[in-house]
Design an enzyme around this catalytic site. Structure first.
Site, PDB file in Angstrom:
ATOM      1  N   GLU A  88     -46.853  -8.016  15.535  1.00  0.00           N
ATOM      2  CA  GLU A  88     -47.130  -7.464  14.211  1.00  0.00           C
ATOM      3  C   GLU A  88     -45.911  -7.558  13.296  1.00  0.00           C
ATOM      4  OE1 GLU A  88     -48.912  -3.574  15.061  1.00  0.00           O
ATOM      5  OE2 GLU A  88     -50.843  -4.567  15.318  1.00  0.00           O
ATOM      6  N   ASP A 114     -57.039  -3.006  21.005  1.00  0.00           N
ATOM      7  CA  ASP A 114     -56.179  -2.000  20.382  1.00  0.00           C
ATOM      8  C   ASP A 114     -56.888  -0.654  20.269  1.00  0.00           C
ATOM      9  OD1 ASP A 114     -54.191  -0.748  19.042  1.00  0.00           O
ATOM     10  OD2 ASP A 114     -54.338  -1.909  17.196  1.00  0.00           O
ATOM     11  N   GLU A 161     -56.403   7.321  16.359  1.00  0.00           N
ATOM     12  CA  GLU A 161     -56.336   6.315  15.298  1.00  0.00           C
ATOM     13  C   GLU A 161     -57.702   5.709  14.970  1.00  0.00           C
ATOM     14  OE1 GLU A 161     -53.685   3.098  16.178  1.00  0.00           O
ATOM     15  OE2 GLU A 161     -54.291   1.953  14.428  1.00  0.00           O
TER      16      GLU A 161
HETATM   17  O1  GCW Z   1     -52.953   0.047  16.699  1.00  0.00           O
HETATM   18  C1  GCW Z   1     -51.913  -0.577  16.068  1.00  0.00           C
HETATM   19  C2  GCW Z   1     -51.573   0.354  14.977  1.00  0.00           C
HETATM   20  C3  GCW Z   1     -50.176   0.202  14.495  1.00  0.00           C
HETATM   21  C4  GCW Z   1     -49.263   0.327  15.706  1.00  0.00           C
HETATM   22  C5  GCW Z   1     -49.612  -0.793  16.673  1.00  0.00           C
HETATM   23  C6  GCW Z   1     -48.801  -0.727  17.950  1.00  0.00           C
HETATM   24  C7  GCW Z   1     -47.106   1.328  15.784  1.00  0.00           C
HETATM   25  O2  GCW Z   1     -52.476   0.167  13.943  1.00  0.00           O
HETATM   26  O3  GCW Z   1     -49.930   1.205  13.552  1.00  0.00           O
HETATM   27  O4  GCW Z   1     -47.911   0.284  15.344  1.00  0.00           O
HETATM   28  O5  GCW Z   1     -50.947  -0.695  17.045  1.00  0.00           O
HETATM   29  O6  GCW Z   1     -49.312  -0.178  18.917  1.00  0.00           O
HETATM   30  O7  GCW Z   1     -47.683  -1.201  17.986  1.00  0.00           O
END
Ligand code: GCW
Length: 752
Positions: free
Chosen positions: A322, A401, A429
């Site tokens: 990311e 995720d 989340e």
């Molecule tokens: O789920 C995603 C989230 C990000 C997060 C990332 C991760 C901290 O949307 O906000 O970053 O995973 O786990 O690194």
């Protein structure tokens, strides 16, 4: 971190929704000012006074307490014991000298106990952090012994004893050993130094404000107490999207103050670090992990940390993920990157958690062979065995995720010569952000109990055993939970959401506990033992994940949420036609990702062969993961006998109805729980009932317009003016619902 949403309308919902619930909760708080205040801050450690009848059996408890050692953690244990007994039983245990252990609760490590009573031995060897509660005669006097291999274990034994008293369990002739399933039981906090928390829904950071460590760390100390009470022994204090500044000398000095408030509770502090630190803040012109000056830089930095924080736990690393820099910059592997840091930590006993959440977020969505789910295995399986022994690969439970439903990551079985830990998400989340009720223990249990069938016919190899290092005999491993508690009095924003933190700790200690047992414990401790309360809350919590799933993410399609923005409101279009790879591949004819070996991305081939077989065939693939693994026409008939499209319609209507039922279930508890938490929770549940209808109508209308297939019950596709508002909601929620629905359908009209 994901980029901002291009869907302005969707964003408006989020702002509106947040403002609405904020206003509702403020009203609730004002109304309840006169009622007995229970703001949820004490969570499961309320220690409320037992009734005289319930307290009676505990009159036989010893009246003294003896502390056999002098370590800080032991003193904490004794203080906690005194506090709990005083609050629950109205009795003051009198501290007395180790030389005269009469009529006493005795606290000390096994080695310390043996000086006093060499013949008193636990029925099995105590591992680190494990404890033994034993009613024993010592020097002829009746005593209750709380002992352990190490001091932290004694503290855990005290919390266990107090929990038993709070839940009115008998203690006479107690003889109980409890051992942790795995050594790693950690939480991660995604706190930024400016005080915001990424994906945090319980207020600002308890550690940081305005770029510094807070001057008042009272809450951080209280947090360590909560963590210790459920057996959690480590906490990473800052976001995995780490600011390089955390490694500045002046900042480390500040962080050492947090370690000071953790230490009495046996919680080790660790930090997330940016792999490019040697370059971006260290003054080197490279961060290549194989470059000797880089290794030297890490060594010096780590030595500096241990001078300030002698019991420092280690680092968490998010790299090549990311947008974060990583070893790929220099053509190096994750093992090269992890090991250079691990070698600096090794002499001090520290560990590196290297996250397997490494993937390309610019995947070409037009290529049907591309698949984000494959990334963790593709990146880490080839380097299995190349990691040092103090590296732990931290693997999210599913391959995407933290979606509302995912299969387990195949990487759990793909590392045989490398330590691993599972990463679970306590902060909700993708599961309703603490405004929707979603008890995640049943989800986690499904993942942890999932049998990977590593040895085809030689007994089960569940994920819990793999991550604990039991299958491949690894020296270390276990459980990490992303907690994200904040400054809100009740820690996570919602009193009911704290069941997830409690449940994470209990499962990390013993993943064989049932979800029913965990929720019963939590509810007793959090709300008391009124049978109606116990029954109602257990039923709501245990059903909540399925309810949430049924109106947000059917058949394993993933959460059909706005993945580009808030990860909360409905936004199924946002998953497609971009590189993030959270695709559901819905079009006019069908839905689902084809991940088969035969015709799809080949992801299923990453599992051990027995699991591969299970998922590859439509005949054996479970309905609830169908769309994760297969692309099927809307008319495809499920094992349940329904078509996919009808299932989607029905499950959304059913889910929204059941969300509304939570409101009426909760209302039966008026007067049975304190007024403050009653009103706070009621406001949230009413809001959830409204938003569940928004979800229902958004997804049903979206898929109806895509497929053109009518709902056989005639509910879907009505103009907004004819939409039926949910019954039984208060006027505010009703208005909120109607406005949201209007916005949502107007938004969908753009896609006609
Ligand atoms: O789920 C995603 C989230 C990000 C997060 C990332 C991760 C901290 O949307 O906000 O970053 O995973 O786990 O690194």
């Amino acid at each position: 971190m994901k980029s901002t949403s291009p869907f302005r309308a969707v964003r408006r919902f989020a702002v509106f929704g947040a403002a609405f619930i904020g206003a509702t909760l403020i009203c609730a708080a004002l109304v309840s000012q006169s009622a007995a205040a229970e703001d949820g801050a004490e969570v499961w450690l309320r220690y409320s006074a037992l009734s005289p009848q319930a307290a009676k059996p505990y009159q036989r408890l010893p009246s003294h307490s003896v502390l056999l050692g002098d370590a800080a953690v032991l003193h904490t244990a004794q203080q906690e014991l005194l506090r709990g007994v005083a609050q629950m039983l109205g009795r003051t245990l009198r501290p007395s000298a180790a030389s005269s252990p009469q009529d006493a609760i005795i606290l000390g490590t096994l080695a310390q106990l043996h000086v006093l009573a060499p013949a008193v031995n636990p029925p099995q060897e105590l591992r680190s952090d494990g404890y033994w509660l034993k009613a024993a005669k010592i020097h002829g006097s009746k005593c209750l012994v709380i002992t352990a291999a190490n001091e932290r274990g004694v503290l855990y034994g005290v919390f266990a004893l107090l929990s038993k008293i709070a839940r009115e369990e008998g203690l006479s002739n107690i003889d109980e050993v409890q051992q942790p399933y795995a050594p790693i039981r950690w939480v991660n906090q995604w706190d930024n130094l400016d005080g915001r928390i990424e994906r945090g829904y319980g207020g600002p950071s308890i550690f940081f404000a305005d770029g510094n460590v807070r001057s008042d760390l009272t809450r951080a100390g209280e947090y360590a107490r909560l963590l210790a009470s459920i057996g959690i022994n480590g906490c990473t204090i800052n976001n995995v999207n780490a600011a390089p500044g955390v490694l500045e000398e002046s900042f480390i000095a500040q962080v050492s103050r947090i370690a000071d408030v953790f230490r009495p509770w046996g919680v080790q502090l660790s930090m997330s670090v940016d792999l490019s630190s040697p370059k971006v803040m260290g003054g080197l012109d490279t961060f290549d992990p194989l470059d000797p000056p880089v290794a030297e830089w890490w060594r010096k930095k780590v030595d500096e940390i241990y001078r300030r924080i002698p019991d420092f736990g280690g680092f968490v690393v998010k790299a090549d993920s990311e947008g974060r820099l990583g070893p790929s910059t220099y053509g190096r592997t994750p093992a090269d990157a992890a090991n250079v840091i691990a070698r600096a930590l090794k002499p001090h006993g520290g560990v590196v958690f290297y996250r397997a959440f490494v993937y390309n977020h610019h995947l070409d969505w037009r290529d049907p062979k591309n698949d984000r789910a494959k990334a963790a295995y593709d990146n880490f399986h080839p380097v299995d065995g190349a990691f040092d022994d103090n590296v732990i690969i931290q693997i999210k439970n599913g391959p995407i995720d933290f979606q509302v439903r995912e299969p387990v990551s195949p990487l759990f079985a793909g590392l045989r010569r490398t330590n691993e830990a599972v990463e679970l998400q306590i902060t909700q989340e993708y599961t309703g952000q603490q405004r929707h009720l979603c008890f995640l223990v049943p989800t986690w249990k499904e993942a942890l109990d999932f049998d990977m069938r590593v040895y085809f016919d030689a007994g089960p190899t569940p994920v819990k055993a793999l991550v604990a290092g039991r299958v491949f005999h690894r020296p270390v491993g276990g459980f990490v939970g992303v907690a994200n508690v904040g400054m809100d009095a009740n820690w996570l924003g919602s009193p009911l959401a704290m069941a997830n933190l409690y449940g994470f700790g209990r499962l990390a200690w013993n993943p064989d506990l049932s979800a029913e047992k965990i929720i019963d414990e939590w509810t007793s401790l959090t709300f008391g033992r009124d049978p109606l309360v116990l029954k109602t809350i257990a039923s709501m919590q245990l059903n909540s994940w399925h309810v949430y799933e049924s109106y947000t993410g059917p058949l394993g399609a993933g959460t059909l949420t706005n993945i580009l923005g808030n990860h909360y409101d409905p936004g199924p279009e946002s998953s497609e036609e971009n590189g993030w790879g959270q695709w559901h591949r819905a079009d006019h004819a069908g839905i689902g990702m084809d991940r088969t070996v035969a015709t799809g991305t080949g992801y299923i081939g990453q599992y051990p062969s027995a699991v591969e077989k299970l998922y590859e065939s439509l005949a054996s693939c479970p309905d609830n993961l169908l769309l994760f693994f297969h692309h099927v026409p809307y008319t495809y008939v499920l094992h349940s006998g329904k078509t996919v499209i009808q299932h989607i319609y029905d499950s959304h209507y059913d889910g929204a109805d059941r969300a509304r039922d939570f409101v009426s279930q909760w209302k039966t508890l008026e007067g049975h729980v304190d007024a403050e938490r009653y009103r706070d929770i009621l406001a949230r549940l009413e809001y959830q009932a409204g938003q569940a209808v928004v979800w229902r109508d958004a997804i049903c209308n979206w898929i109806y317009r895509l497929s053109g297939i009518a709902d056989d019950q005639g509910r879907v596709g009505k103009p907004v003016s004819e939409a039926v508002p949910p019954a039984g909601l208060n006027a505010d929620v009703h208005n909120y619902f109607t406005s949201l629905l209007t916005l949502r359908l107007a938004h969908l009209d753009q896609f006609r």
